[in-house]
Design a protein around this motif. Structure first.
Motif, PDB file in Angstrom:
ATOM      1  N   THR A  26     107.361 -67.919  51.899  1.00 51.07           N
ATOM      2  CA  THR A  26     106.148 -68.713  51.673  1.00 51.07           C
ATOM      3  C   THR A  26     106.290 -69.572  50.422  1.00 51.07           C
ATOM      4  N   GLY A 216     100.124 -68.001  52.901  1.00 56.55           N
ATOM      5  CA  GLY A 216     100.258 -67.361  54.192  1.00 56.55           C
ATOM      6  C   GLY A 216      99.067 -67.575  55.107  1.00 56.55           C
ATOM      7  N   CYS A 243     101.366 -70.907  55.926  1.00 51.08           N
ATOM      8  CA  CYS A 243     102.712 -70.592  56.421  1.00 51.08           C
ATOM      9  C   CYS A 243     102.680 -69.433  57.406  1.00 51.08           C
ATOM     10  N   LEU A 245     103.834 -65.898  58.982  1.00 50.04           N
ATOM     11  CA  LEU A 245     104.164 -64.662  58.290  1.00 50.04           C
ATOM     12  C   LEU A 245     105.436 -64.037  58.835  1.00 50.04           C
ATOM     13  N   ARG A 253     102.441 -57.306  58.699  1.00 49.08           N
ATOM     14  CA  ARG A 253     103.046 -58.196  57.724  1.00 49.08           C
ATOM     15  C   ARG A 253     103.769 -57.368  56.670  1.00 49.08           C
TER      16      ARG A 253
END
Length: 292
Positions: A26, A216, A243, A245, A253
């Protein structure tokens, strides 16, 4: 006053553990977006959580980022025109933002939901979303209007139930979240004297003239909350790029407890930054971690 480039991005890690592969991906996207646009990149140390954020993690964070190849133009260890760059040193700014929100009449003191107070210090990820705050627990309109300081009480922003917040994400396109459905009244101040994640991030991104927030996609709902704060304060919000993950095989995650995938561990395994940047996660697509 010094010239501020049109594009200003930021890296905003929380030093509550070691940075992992998900953070690196990220942050690298944010880094590259700033460089491609000839802009500036700001490092902000989001160390509000007094119990979890440790000085040794701050040192390791800066060392790991430098090792990986990140460069920034302003930050805690180099200063800049919008210092300080550690949130623990910016309390006066947050109190002023609380006062501005208080003048709008859109926040109120809340004596309920003590269980989510600690969670307000960190980014409220969508897959760990807190339950909606029950509207019936709201105090009457005007509650707390006599206050001149946050005091030792939690404060919440009154979400406009039924209103859909629509924003454009530079990767995902149009994103919609509805108040009262996707989120409820949210914390903006903690009774221990600290701002919530939402208030602190809005105050800092505005003060530091951030033009784009790259972070994220688990923070999409948080973006909708923050846009309500920007509107209430009369501030221009930044643009957003959320972004994809990196997730494990179970679909969760990555977390800082995933020590084997921390930058520090990968470095100890003999990986180089160039090796890591060649791994599939650094494509801007969702990615599942299996084996490295």
């Amino acid at each position: 006053m010094s010239h501020i480039p049109v594009y200003r991005g930021r890296l905003a890690p929380t030093p509550s553990g070691h940075l992992h592969l998900g953070h690196a991906r990220t942050f690298w996207i944010a880094h590259e977006r700033a460089r491609e646009r000839g802009g500036q990149l700001i490092l902000r140390n989001e160390d509000l959580d007094r119990n979890r954020c440790k000085p040794e993690f701050v040192r390791d964070m800066i060392e790991d980022l430098r090792w990986f190849g990140f460069g920034w133009d302003e930050g805690p260890e180099i200063g800049g025109p919008f210092a300080p760059y550690s949130q623990s040193e910016r309390l006066a700014s947050y109190i002023e933002t609380w006062r501005q929100l208080h003048h709008t009449g859109l926040i109120y003191p809340s004596l309920h939901s003590r269980l989510d107070v600690q969670a307000a210090l960190i980014a409220p990820h969508d897959d760990l979303a807190e339950p909606l705050f029950p509207p019936e627990l709201r105090p009457p309109q005007g509650a707390g209007s006599e206050c001149t300081q946050p005091g030792e009480v939690n404060w919440r922003f009154r979400a406009p139930d039924g209103r859909t917040i629509v924003f454009y994400d530079d990767r995902l396109g149009e994103v919609c979240r509805t108040a009262g459905v996707d989120f409820g009244d949210f914390l903006i101040w903690r009774k221990d004297g600290s701002p919530s994640y939402e208030l602190a991030v809005v105050a800092d991104d505005h003060a530091m003239q951030i033009s784009e927030v790259a972070r994220g996609e688990d923070l999409l709902t948080s973006t909708a909350r923050q846009l309500l704060l920007y509107e209430a304060l009369g501030w221009q919000p930044p643009e957003f790029y959320h972004c994809p993950l990196i997730r494990d095989e179970a679909g969760a995650r990555l977390a800082k407890r995933t020590a084997a995938l921390s930058l520090r561990s990968l470095r100890q395994q003999g990986r180089t930054p160039e090796d890591i940047r060649q791994l599939p996660p650094f494509a801007t697509q969702p990615f599942t971690v299996r084996h490295y």
